[in-house]
Design a protein around this motif. Sequence first.
Motif, mmCIF file in Angstrom:
data_model
loop_
_atom_site.group_PDB
_atom_site.id
_atom_site.type_symbol
_atom_site.label_atom_id
_atom_site.label_comp_id
_atom_site.label_asym_id
_atom_site.label_seq_id
_atom_site.Cartn_x
_atom_site.Cartn_y
_atom_site.Cartn_z
ATOM 1 N N LYS A 186 0.838 -1.210 0.000
ATOM 2 C CA LYS A 186 0.000 0.000 0.000
ATOM 3 C C LYS A 186 0.866 1.249 0.000
ATOM 4 O O LYS A 186 0.579 2.215 -0.711
ATOM 5 C CB LYS A 186 -0.916 -0.013 1.223
ATOM 6 N N LYS A 187 1.925 1.231 0.791
ATOM 7 C CA LYS A 187 2.816 2.385 0.898
ATOM 8 C C LYS A 187 3.466 2.725 -0.441
ATOM 9 O O LYS A 187 3.592 3.897 -0.802
ATOM 10 C CB LYS A 187 3.893 2.102 1.946
ATOM 11 N N PHE A 188 3.857 1.687 -1.198
ATOM 12 C CA PHE A 188 4.561 1.908 -2.466
ATOM 13 C C PHE A 188 3.631 1.905 -3.676
ATOM 14 O O PHE A 188 4.092 1.973 -4.814
ATOM 15 C CB PHE A 188 5.645 0.852 -2.645
ATOM 16 N N GLY A 189 2.322 1.825 -3.444
ATOM 17 C CA GLY A 189 1.373 1.891 -4.549
ATOM 18 C C GLY A 189 1.370 0.663 -5.431
ATOM 19 O O GLY A 189 1.102 0.763 -6.636
ATOM 20 N N LEU A 190 1.640 -0.503 -4.858
ATOM 21 C CA LEU A 190 1.670 -1.747 -5.626
ATOM 22 C C LEU A 190 0.343 -2.494 -5.494
ATOM 23 O O LEU A 190 -0.497 -2.146 -4.670
ATOM 24 C CB LEU A 190 2.804 -2.647 -5.104
ATOM 25 N N ASP A 191 0.169 -3.520 -6.315
ATOM 26 C CA ASP A 191 -0.990 -4.394 -6.154
ATOM 27 C C ASP A 191 -0.887 -5.079 -4.795
ATOM 28 O O ASP A 191 0.169 -5.616 -4.438
ATOM 29 C CB ASP A 191 -1.024 -5.451 -7.266
ATOM 30 N N VAL A 192 -1.958 -5.054 -4.046
ATOM 31 C CA VAL A 192 -1.937 -5.587 -2.684
ATOM 32 C C VAL A 192 -2.433 -7.034 -2.685
ATOM 33 O O VAL A 192 -3.621 -7.295 -2.887
ATOM 34 C CB VAL A 192 -2.807 -4.731 -1.743
ATOM 35 N N ASP A 193 -1.502 -7.984 -2.479
ATOM 36 C CA ASP A 193 -1.885 -9.386 -2.416
ATOM 37 C C ASP A 193 -1.181 -10.139 -1.285
ATOM 38 O O ASP A 193 -1.426 -11.324 -1.074
ATOM 39 C CB ASP A 193 -1.610 -10.088 -3.746
ATOM 40 N N GLY A 194 -0.280 -9.461 -0.566
ATOM 41 C CA GLY A 194 0.422 -10.099 0.539
ATOM 42 C C GLY A 194 1.501 -11.068 0.115
ATOM 43 O O GLY A 194 2.074 -11.765 0.947
ATOM 44 N N GLN A 195 1.793 -11.124 -1.188
ATOM 45 C CA GLN A 195 2.837 -11.989 -1.706
ATOM 46 C C GLN A 195 3.982 -11.131 -2.241
ATOM 47 O O GLN A 195 3.776 -9.976 -2.634
ATOM 48 C CB GLN A 195 2.293 -12.886 -2.818
ATOM 49 N N VAL A 196 5.174 -11.702 -2.264
ATOM 50 C CA VAL A 196 6.355 -10.935 -2.673
ATOM 51 C C VAL A 196 6.893 -11.461 -3.994
ATOM 52 O O VAL A 196 7.181 -12.655 -4.128
ATOM 53 C CB VAL A 196 7.455 -11.018 -1.594
ATOM 54 N N GLY A 197 6.989 -10.562 -4.952
ATOM 55 C CA GLY A 197 7.545 -10.881 -6.259
ATOM 56 C C GLY A 197 8.498 -9.772 -6.692
ATOM 57 O O GLY A 197 8.882 -8.914 -5.883
ATOM 58 N N PRO A 198 8.883 -9.714 -7.951
ATOM 59 C CA PRO A 198 9.861 -8.737 -8.434
ATOM 60 C C PRO A 198 9.511 -7.282 -8.114
ATOM 61 O O PRO A 198 10.388 -6.509 -7.749
ATOM 62 C CB PRO A 198 9.880 -8.990 -9.945
ATOM 63 N N ARG A 199 8.235 -6.896 -8.241
ATOM 64 C CA ARG A 199 7.861 -5.505 -8.015
ATOM 65 C C ARG A 199 8.005 -5.122 -6.540
ATOM 66 O O ARG A 199 8.463 -4.018 -6.215
ATOM 67 C CB ARG A 199 6.447 -5.241 -8.498
ATOM 68 N N THR A 200 7.631 -6.025 -5.654
ATOM 69 C CA THR A 200 7.771 -5.734 -4.221
ATOM 70 C C THR A 200 9.237 -5.698 -3.827
ATOM 71 O O THR A 200 9.664 -4.831 -3.066
ATOM 72 C CB THR A 200 7.000 -6.781 -3.381
ATOM 73 N N TRP A 201 10.033 -6.633 -4.353
ATOM 74 C CA TRP A 201 11.462 -6.605 -4.081
ATOM 75 C C TRP A 201 12.090 -5.287 -4.559
ATOM 76 O O TRP A 201 12.907 -4.677 -3.852
ATOM 77 C CB TRP A 201 12.170 -7.771 -4.790
ATOM 78 N N ALA A 202 11.696 -4.854 -5.759
ATOM 79 C CA ALA A 202 12.274 -3.628 -6.306
ATOM 80 C C ALA A 202 11.934 -2.432 -5.431
ATOM 81 O O ALA A 202 12.787 -1.550 -5.195
ATOM 82 C CB ALA A 202 11.739 -3.409 -7.730
ATOM 83 N N ALA A 203 10.700 -2.377 -4.931
ATOM 84 C CA ALA A 203 10.298 -1.247 -4.079
ATOM 85 C C ALA A 203 11.066 -1.257 -2.762
ATOM 86 O O ALA A 203 11.503 -0.196 -2.276
ATOM 87 C CB ALA A 203 8.791 -1.326 -3.817
ATOM 88 N N LEU A 204 11.263 -2.427 -2.171
ATOM 89 C CA LEU A 204 11.943 -2.507 -0.878
ATOM 90 C C LEU A 204 13.458 -2.294 -1.014
ATOM 91 O O LEU A 204 14.095 -1.768 -0.102
ATOM 92 C CB LEU A 204 11.679 -3.866 -0.234
ATOM 93 N N ARG A 205 14.017 -2.684 -2.148
ATOM 94 C CA ARG A 205 15.469 -2.507 -2.329
ATOM 95 C C ARG A 205 15.807 -1.127 -2.852
ATOM 96 O O ARG A 205 16.957 -0.680 -2.732
ATOM 97 C CB ARG A 205 16.016 -3.577 -3.283
ATOM 98 N N GLY A 206 14.827 -0.456 -3.437
ATOM 99 C CA GLY A 206 15.102 0.845 -4.050
ATOM 100 C C GLY A 206 15.288 1.961 -3.063
ATOM 101 O O GLY A 206 14.997 1.832 -1.888
#
Length: 252
Positions: free
Chosen positions: A232-252
């Motif tokens: 929610k914080k990074f404006g991503l699709d909210v599904d509770g699972q971690v994939g490339p987009r979530t990794w990119a947001a957390l590492r960025g």
Amino acid sequence: MARWRALPEGLDPAVAKLVSRLRQLKDASGRTIPELAKDTGYSTSSWERYFGGRALPPREAVEALARVVGADAVRLLAVHEVAEEAWRTQPSAAAVDVSPRLEETENGPPASAGTAAGAEPRRSSVWRSVLIAGAGALVGASATALLMAPGAGARPSAAVARRVIYTCVYSRRDGLWYAGNSTTRTQQLVVDTTGSDVAELQCLLQRAGITPGGIDGSFGPLTEAAVIRAQKKFGLDVDGQVGPRTWAALRG
């Protein structure tokens, strides 16, 4: 059952919902506010502010209340998450309450309850979580060493798996954050996944100011709730699972 005062005028409905739920849990438990203070470690005056809608309780206080009264912590924290977002956007809102626990008020002056959102006390809370996790890891390691020492008693069963201790050692390379457990940027993680990739995820969530419930390498309900908050914080699709987009947001 306590006769509660009306909530402050203009309080956001999401915050009012959280306060009402906390009041219901308090009443159902049969405990007085001083008893809750003793059981949760947060002062009586802090709980009076929380129940009165004058301050938003920190996530840790909500977790402590759920544990004491036997409520579903994950659902209650989901209500708290929505209330926290609403609290920060209402014009007259102060920050999430950072009132110290009982042992802190006895040993030193309390922090100001009017600290602005994102100020130092909130970052200190994150670092305090890191220190607590590290202390727990040291205790676990010491206990294991004593158990394995000669003359310590019965020899441990070979079937007992060796506990893996994870730590967060942050570094930034090529514009990306790493925590020393994994370098993956694509590994798919879901609930019940375990291992170093999960520990890396938990460290990155913690670095982003979102508590995953500990750095244990286990993707449980608290880590899932933290992933949802991050998405929610990074404006991503909210599904509770971690994939490339979530990794990119957390590492960025």
